[in-house]
Design an enzyme around this catalytic site. Structure first.
Site, PDB file in Angstrom:
ATOM      1  N   TYR A 195       5.756  -3.186  -0.218  1.00 49.59           N
ATOM      2  CA  TYR A 195       5.365  -1.772  -0.231  1.00 49.59           C
ATOM      3  C   TYR A 195       4.354  -1.425   0.857  1.00 49.59           C
ATOM      4  CZ  TYR A 195       7.621  -2.275  -4.737  1.00 49.59           C
ATOM      5  OH  TYR A 195       8.533  -2.590  -5.723  1.00 49.59           O
ATOM      6  N   ILE A 202       0.529   2.243   2.647  1.00 51.34           N
ATOM      7  CA  ILE A 202       0.803   1.579   1.379  1.00 51.34           C
ATOM      8  C   ILE A 202       1.483   2.557   0.432  1.00 51.34           C
ATOM      9  CG2 ILE A 202      -0.223   0.386  -0.602  1.00 51.34           C
ATOM     10  CD1 ILE A 202      -2.555  -0.347   1.283  1.00 51.34           C
ATOM     11  N   CYS A 203       2.611   2.127  -0.098  1.00 51.12           N
ATOM     12  CA  CYS A 203       3.383   2.966  -1.005  1.00 51.12           C
ATOM     13  C   CYS A 203       2.924   2.696  -2.435  1.00 51.12           C
ATOM     14  CB  CYS A 203       4.873   2.686  -0.841  1.00 51.12           C
ATOM     15  SG  CYS A 203       5.931   3.710  -1.884  1.00 51.12           S
ATOM     16  N   MET A 204       1.948   3.454  -2.884  1.00 49.40           N
ATOM     17  CA  MET A 204       1.432   3.340  -4.247  1.00 49.40           C
ATOM     18  C   MET A 204       1.130   4.744  -4.769  1.00 49.40           C
ATOM     19  SD  MET A 204      -1.151   0.055  -3.997  1.00 49.40           S
ATOM     20  CE  MET A 204      -1.841   0.432  -5.609  1.00 49.40           C
TER      21      MET A 204
END
Length: 276
Positions: A195, A202-204
């Site tokens: 991610y 950052i893919c969060m």
């Protein structure tokens, strides 16, 4: 004897009937006049009470000419000029509003206290999970070193083989932190999957305004990031040329903005449901 009494009675009746009627009228008028004077005196006392309700300074204020009638000068013909009053009054009220500087100062104080507290808590971590250094001595921008990930993961093996002691991230805190999320990106090493996208974005979901909570701490966010790296099968990039290319902040911001837009349209699944 009876005849004498009758004569005396007749004489008294004659005297009463021949008495000047003005005398009686004057007596009656005097009594009525006293009543009238009493009434006037009472009214005067009521007027005195009205003076109490309207003191001299209030009367003077009422008789004072308004600002509209005050001359402010004379024109060429010698006529008095009157001061123009603003129309409406909304502009005047808006100009009297206090500046927003105190609000900004309050936000800065809240952010400062929160970050100072978190720095102290991170230093007391027994496992030394992360360490923090201020970027250019700026309290509102941190360089965070992630020293540990799951030791059974492929990423941990990559770190051992490449002698990578930590994963370095940059975190910048906005003015209204902790009520808005920080912006976080990976600096080094260059990672694949996990991610982590172009520019180190950052893919969060918890890093977005929709998923953020002011109760989240930097330590909690970093632990979640470490878990998502492993679940997303993150690896250290070893491709020649590509591994040496540094992440840029501009690229990270553009990538993060794009992925947030995409996930708001299709939903968030990060980490994947299949990974638990």
């Amino acid at each position: 004897m009876a005849t004498l009494l009758r004569k005396i009675g007749l004489i008294r009746l004659h005297d009463r009937d021949t008495e000047d009627p003005k005398h009686h009228q004057g007596s009656f008028k005097g009594s009525k006049g006293n009543q009238k004077n009493n009434n006037i005196k009472y009214c005067n006392t009521s007027n005195d009470s009205s003076n109490i309700l309207n003191p001299p300074e209030i009367k003077a204020k009422k008789t004072e000419p308004s600002s509209k009638d005050k001359p402010v000068g004379k024109d060429k013909q010698g006529k008095d000029l009157k001061e123009k009053q603003p129309v409406g009054g909304s502009k005047a009220s808006s100009t009297s509003l206090p500046p927003l500087v105190p609000h900004r100062q309050h936000c800065t104080q809240v952010r400062t206290r929160r970050l100072m507290k978190e720095l102290q808590e991170i230093k007391r971590l027994a496992d030394h999970f992360i360490t923090v250094e201020l970027a250019d001595d700026n309290l509102f921008e941190w360089n965070v070193k992630l020293h540990q990930v799951d030791k059974d993961s492929a990423l941990w093996q990559d770190m051992k083989e490449t002698n990578t002691e930590y994963i370095l991230l940059n975190i910048s805190f906005p003015d209204n932190f902790p009520f808005s999320p920080p912006f976080m990106r990976v600096l080094t090493p260059r990672l694949e999957n996990g991610y982590v996208l172009d520019g180190g974005a950052i893919c969060m979901e918890l890093l977005t305004p929709r998923g953020w909570s002011s109760a989240y701490t930097v330590e909690a966010v970093m632990r979640q990031f470490a878990a998502s790296l492993v679940k997303g099968q993150g690896r250290i990039c070893r491709k020649a040329g590509k591994s040496k290319k540094a992440f840029s902040r501009k690229e990270a911001e553009a990538t993060f903005k794009s992925l947030v837009k995409t996930h708001e349209k299709y939903g968030w699944v990060s980490p994947p449901v299949s990974d638990g």
